[in-house]
Design a protein around this motif. Structure first.
Motif, short mmCIF file in Angstrom:
data_model
loop_
_atom_site.label_atom_id
_atom_site.label_comp_id
_atom_site.label_asym_id
_atom_site.label_seq_id
_atom_site.Cartn_x
_atom_site.Cartn_y
_atom_site.Cartn_z
N LEU A 176 0.83 -1.21 0.00
CA LEU A 176 0.00 0.00 0.00
C LEU A 176 0.87 1.26 0.00
O LEU A 176 0.54 2.24 -0.67
CB LEU A 176 -0.93 -0.01 1.22
CG LEU A 176 -2.00 -1.11 1.25
CD1 LEU A 176 -2.76 -1.07 2.57
CD2 LEU A 176 -2.97 -0.94 0.08
N GLY A 180 0.74 3.49 -3.37
CA GLY A 180 0.10 4.78 -3.15
C GLY A 180 1.07 5.94 -3.01
O GLY A 180 0.65 7.05 -2.68
N GLN A 205 -6.50 -2.25 -1.39
CA GLN A 205 -5.80 -1.39 -2.35
C GLN A 205 -5.72 0.04 -1.79
O GLN A 205 -6.55 0.43 -0.98
CB GLN A 205 -6.54 -1.37 -3.69
CG GLN A 205 -6.64 -2.74 -4.35
CD GLN A 205 -5.28 -3.30 -4.72
OE1 GLN A 205 -4.50 -2.65 -5.41
NE2 GLN A 205 -4.99 -4.50 -4.24
N PRO A 206 -4.71 0.80 -2.22
CA PRO A 206 -4.63 2.19 -1.76
C PRO A 206 -5.81 3.00 -2.27
O PRO A 206 -6.42 2.67 -3.29
CB PRO A 206 -3.30 2.68 -2.36
CG PRO A 206 -3.02 1.77 -3.49
CD PRO A 206 -3.61 0.44 -3.14
N ASP A 719 6.68 9.81 2.52
CA ASP A 719 5.39 10.12 3.15
C ASP A 719 5.31 11.58 3.61
O ASP A 719 4.22 12.06 3.92
CB ASP A 719 5.15 9.20 4.35
CG ASP A 719 4.93 7.75 3.93
OD1 ASP A 719 4.75 7.51 2.72
OD2 ASP A 719 4.94 6.86 4.80
#
Length: 723
Positions: A176, A180, A205-206, A719
């Motif tokens: 993920l 993503g 799923q993302p 991130d």
């Protein structure tokens, strides 16, 4: 190189999936495991050590074997690193002395003598023809016996392995995160995503897959399990076809499309038809990749499927049989007519393109009124631009504010770099400053507002990873443009390569530059000793793998910059060899030790570029005498053979200057935007450990933080980039 599921998790997260096995008394085996890890610069976290201690000895040993193999590969200790000169860095001869010795040995060799005398009679000397040159004259075991043991130091690297969740949970979480990602992944990470997608496509799923290359890899896996495809442009289908043919989903290199089965052909054509039927204007996207679309059409046979006429239109546009005016051509027409406000207005419907064109629009504007229209358009669409592009343009504008004569550097998606004089007109300061303020405000709006942010001082100058392609795969690798301190008396570079099919000769060199970027000296196979350094000797073939080293005593180095480089002298490229990687070690002079000591390795990165000269990073001495590294991850085109530091010193110097003098947006920049009345930002060195949840950003995950804390390290630094 294929990786097991467990090794994928360890490499990407520095977490060991929760070990399985029967309960028992594994404390002794766990401590032995921890000691074995220490020899390669790793250790078990207290929580992981406790978990292993409660398992049976057999379970601990089984876990240890798999883990030690993985961390050995991470640091480069999975291969044997021999050195040509057995005592390196001691007793390295002068270059002329060494060559003379090789000639003398050849003259004493009956087989080599006649050929050598013939060469000397013609006034030439082929070093490769000398029996003692370029090939190890001793075994790896002989080299080990000749070296002193490494003396442990508190400054040696220690990388902590933490306790992870169950393997399936770790793999899903990693999938993920990669799928993503808001920034493009590097080549190795993209391959890992493909491996994970095959396993995880049927599961969670993302929420979104914003990067098109990631989407192509995921779509290939979804196609295999019969899931719906994620397509909203015709280029998505082209990238998917490349993924199915093991080609380049970035579309930078041509892909040779494979013959596709009927079900796959139907899926691709149906996807194309649906995209164009929903928005016929997307046919214009075909122009950017006409040739690949034409070749794909030859594989899909759209004429056999009349029920998908819009798919057939795609290939008609590619062949020039159907007109579809591209968006870029409409923008270009307006600029050709000097209608800058009209171009800005049109580009508002494509916010990302508008941002990428801001510099051109501002330079093309005739007066302040037109520049005001451009700035207003950018501010209006800023909320619709991806965070990565907002930050990239912000960094660009910052560097445009600095009036210097430094060259302009270009880097493509494969790391190939070149520098040219910057002939652009300057941007008006007031307009540039208005845009910078607007982009800062937009970025601040998107950032989280943690109550308490702890910042590792060593991460402040790490560049934001606006693209995974700006970071090579490996251990301790920072994004391009990052700056990190170099603490240690001795700096040692290493390169390892193993040829696949033909003789391959890589040459490790180091260019020493003065403060004005002029050449001071260099270390290479043609200059085995120079001020402050020694070269381990030239190895000219690597059927079983080969290593070269350069050792530098930093207090003896005369120049301001040290630029390590790997030159391909002959044979296979960096993406053709079976394996190749570069790294550097730091140690104190009194530590001694073998040429390669894994616990002293500070960085090890894979060499995977299309050029013939690799430039991993540059070391710079500051005014205070302290050394820092600035990360490059660049490749020069070079020439087909016989690349050397002597020939490329001018181009390397120009490129190094362009990168060194460019200022990147860093983690410290984002932390500064987060600091306000609701967020406290602290530089934290580990003591005391807070009891409440915090947000922590650092090079490594510390022990003891609250389990609800948000932790950002090198492994998930992407991130930080807001959506």
């Amino acid at each position: 190189m294929a990786h097991s599921p467990e090794s994928l998790v360890i490499r990407h997260t520095h977490r060991l999936p929760s070990p399985k096995g029967s309960a028992g008394e594994g404390a002794v085996a766990a401590r032995q495991f921890d000691a074995a890890l220490a020899s390669v610069g790793f250790k078990l976290s207290a929580e992981l050590l406790e978990r292993l201690s409660g398992l049976s000895e057999a379970a601990v040993v089984h876990t240890a074997r798999r883990t030690l193999r993985t961390v050995g590969e991470m640091v480069g200790d999975h291969v044997r690193h021999n050195a040509y000169f057995i005592d390196f860095p001691a007793n390295v001869p002068d270059t002329e002395e060494f060559w003379t010795r090789c000639v003398a040995q050849a003259l004493a060799d009956g087989k080599a003598r006649e050929n050598l005398l013939a060469q000397l009679g013609r006034g030439v000397l082929d070093l490769l023809g000398l029996p003692a040159y370029g090939r190890y004259q001793h075994t790896y075991e002989d080299m080990l016996a000749a070296q002193d043991e490494l003396i442990a130091s508190a400054g040696d690297r220690v990388t902590v392995l933490h306790l992870g969740r169950d393997l399936d949970d770790e793999l899903t979480h990693l999938y993920l995160a990669l799928a993503g990602s808001t920034t493009p992944l590097g080549g190795d990470d993209l391959r890992d995503l493909g491996t994970l997608a095959e396993r995880c496509a049927p599961g969670p799923q993302p929420a979104a897959i914003p990067v098109r290359e990631n989407r192509a890899v995921v779509n290939a896996a979804r196609l295999g399990v019969g899931a719906d495809l994620l397509l909203d442009t015709v280029t998505d289908v082209l990238r998917l076809a490349c993924a199915l043919s093991d080609g380049d989903v970035t579309l930078q290199e041509p892909t040779r499309f494979r013959a596709l089965s009927r079900p796959v052909r139907r899926a691709l054509l149906a996807g194309l038809d649906a995209v164009v039927a929903a928005n016929p204007a997307k046919l214009a996207d075909v122009h950017a990749h006409r040739e690949p679309f034409k070749r794909l059409g030859e594989r899909l046979h759209p004429h056999e499927y009349p029920r998908w006429p819009h798919a057939a239109d795609v290939f008609a546009v590619a062949r020039g049989e159907k007109e579809a005016r591209s968006f870029d051509s409409r923008v270009g027409q307006l600029l050709d007519a000097s209608d800058v406000p009209g171009a800005a207005e049109l580009l508002k419907s494509a916010p990302g393109k508008l941002f990428r064109a801001l510099d051109l629009l501002l330079r093309s504007a005739a007066d302040q009124e037109e520049r005001d229209a451009v700035v207003a358009a950018a501010v209006r669409v800023a909320p619709d631009v991806s965070g990565r592009v907002v930050l990239a343009v912000r960094e660009h504008l910052h560097n445009r504010a600095r009036e210097t004569d430094r060259p302009r550097v270009f880097v493509n998606r494969r790391g190939r770099a070149w520098a040219t004089p910057d002939a652009r007109a300057p941007l008006p300061a007031a307009d540039r400053d208005r845009l910078i303020a607007a982009l800062d405000a937009e970025t601040r709006r998107r950032l989280p507002a943690p109550a308490r942010l702890l910042l590792d001082p060593d991460v402040v100058d790490v560049a934001l990873p606006l693209s995974g392609r700006a970071t090579a795969a490996g251990l301790g690798v920072l994004p391009r443009g990052s700056v990190s301190a170099v603490d240690g008396g001795q700096l040692r570079f290493f390169v390892y390569w193993k040829e696949a099919e033909r003789r391959t000769d890589y040459d490790l060199s180091a260019l020493l530059l003065d403060a004005d970027y002029s050449t001071d000296s260099w270390l290479s196979y043609t200059s085995l000793t120079a001020v402050g350094g020694e070269h381990s000797g030239d190895v000219t073939e690597a059927p079983d793998g080969a290593s070269e080293f350069i050792n530098l005593s930093l207090d003896r180095v005369r120049g301001t910059f040290v630029v390590p480089q790997v030159n391909i002298y002959a044979g296979e490229g960096f993406e053709e060899v079976e394996e190749s990687f570069f790294g550097f070690m730091l140690r104190d002079a009194e530590q001694k030790g073998r040429p390669f000591e894994p616990r002293t390795v500070r960085m090890k990165s894979e060499l995977r570029g299309v050029g013939r000269v690799a430039l991993p990073l540059v070391f710079r001495r500051g005014a205070d005498g302290r050394w820092h590294a600035k990360w490059l991850h660049l490749y020069l085109k070079g020439i087909s053979s016989a690349n050397g530091v002597e020939e490329n010193q001018v181009s390397v110097s120009k490129l190094v200057r362009a990168v060194v003098e460019r200022e990147q947006l860093t983690v410290g920049y984002l932390a500064g935007l987060m600091a306000d009345d609701t967020t406290t930002v602290e530089l934290w060195t580990g003591d005391p450990v807070p009891h409440d949840p915090v947000t922590y950003i650092g090079l490594e995950r510390p022990e003891g933080l609250h389990p609800d804390s948000r932790i950002i390290t090198l492994e998930n630094l992407r991130d930080l980039i807001p959506d």
